[in-house]
Scaffold this active site. Structure first.
Site, mmCIF file in Angstrom:
data_model
loop_
_atom_site.group_PDB
_atom_site.id
_atom_site.type_symbol
_atom_site.label_atom_id
_atom_site.label_comp_id
_atom_site.label_asym_id
_atom_site.label_seq_id
_atom_site.Cartn_x
_atom_site.Cartn_y
_atom_site.Cartn_z
ATOM 1 N N HIS A 110 74.212 117.669 36.562
ATOM 2 C CA HIS A 110 73.607 118.582 37.521
ATOM 3 C C HIS A 110 74.686 119.280 38.351
ATOM 4 O O HIS A 110 74.669 120.504 38.526
ATOM 5 C CB HIS A 110 72.664 117.828 38.461
ATOM 6 N N SER B 239 68.974 120.276 32.288
ATOM 7 C CA SER B 239 69.083 120.388 33.743
ATOM 8 C C SER B 239 70.415 120.985 34.198
ATOM 9 O O SER B 239 70.475 121.667 35.223
ATOM 10 C CB SER B 239 68.888 119.020 34.397
#
Length: 312
Positions: free
Chosen positions: A230, A178
């Site tokens: 992230h 991610s």
């Protein structure tokens, strides 16, 4: 030479000669999209890696409650109470290269990269790979495999570094792509900003992209999701977009498409001044951030505790 001689009747009537015909506008050929092969290769590599992970995990050797044992055999998943994402155990992920700050500080720096190729479960893998195809294919077709490959790996590294730096107690075991995927989203935003002059419906494109980014970042507030990875990947990708994804400004014509002797009165430079400013400023910030973050990671030591798994 090449001009029409004046008509005698025009001269007798006192009329000026006709001007030479206007030159046809230059029409550069439409750019041919790159053939996207790297993103599908990354897609396949992640599924192969997950299959190897499940084989190494060998749930039936340690438990009688493995999910789908009759169908998958050795590749069956850990019980739901251990892994709700349909995947391996924490010790298996740690052995194969999951990100853990304590191990990185002990010299296993390769975990900063290896963790982006591991996933906590099948559901985690599917979510990330669908995002990869939706975002990465278009970017590779527009900018080529070299720039998108560098963007993917460096964004993943930035996410891993941020994850380690925010894990002060060293209790997190983190896996997932991610951070790299958020880097692609960040690069899409900076690409839109730095190439502003070539876009139509600029505000609509900007607001749509910001909404997509906000929705994806909001997933990071769910339990056991490593939102620091992230954010780190997004920030690295945002800065890299200014460096790697520049396009010539609107109206620029490459010299190779200008016929010999063609006089262009209003020739435009390839890039605008603000594009150069964003590029060099972002590069300086990116290098300073990576160097400072890595140095801080090597200086500090964590307090040992029982690890838990995060996905990103």
């Amino acid at each position: 030479m090449g001009k029409r001689p004046p008509n005698p009747s025009d001269i007798e009537n006192g009329l000026p000669p006709l001007p030479p015909p206007a030159r046809p506008p230059i029409r550069p050929p439409i750019p041919v999209p790159w053939y996207a092969w790297l993103v599908p290769l990354i897609f396949a590599a992640n599924f192969v890696t997950f299959t190897i992970t499940m084989y190494v995990n060998d749930c039936p050797a340690r438990s009688d409650e493995c999910l789908l044992f009759d169908v998958l055999g050795r590749l069956s998943f850990q019980p739901i109470k251990e892994n709700m994402l349909l995947g391996p155990s924490i010790p298996t992920l740690r052995r194969l290269g999951a990100l853990e700050r304590r191990l990185v500080e002990e010299g296993e720096r390769w975990r900063l990269i290896s963790c982006i190729w591991l996933h906590g479960g099948l559901l985690h893998l599917l979510a990330n790979m669908i995002s990869l195809l939706c975002i990465g294919m278009r970017l590779e077709q527009e900018f080529g495999f070299l720039r998108i490959g560098a963007l993917y790996v460096l964004s993943g590294l930035g996410g891993s570094l941020m994850s380690c730096l925010t894990d002060s107690r060293g209790e997190r075991v983190s896996v997932g792509a991610s951070g790299a995927l958020f880097g692609l989203l960040g690069a899409m935003l900076s690409e839109l900003i730095t190439n502003w002059t070539i876009y139509e419906n600029k505000c609509t494109a900007l607001m749509t992209l910001i909404l997509i980014i906000a929705l994806n970042l909001s997933v990071g507030f769910l339990p056991r999701v490593d939102n620091s990875a992230h954010c780190g990947g997004f920030l690295a990708g945002f800065l890299l977009g200014f460096v790697l994804l520049l396009r010539p400004q609107y109206g620029y014509v490459s010299p190779e498409y200008i016929p010999p002797g063609y006089d262009m009165k209003h020739k435009k430079s390839k890039y605008k001044c603000y594009q150069h400013f964003f590029r060099f400023t972002s590069l300086a910030i990116l290098l300073a951030g990576f160097i400072a973050g890595y140095a801080k990671l090597l200086r500090e030591h964590t307090v040992g505790s029982e690890p838990f798994r995060d996905v990103n």
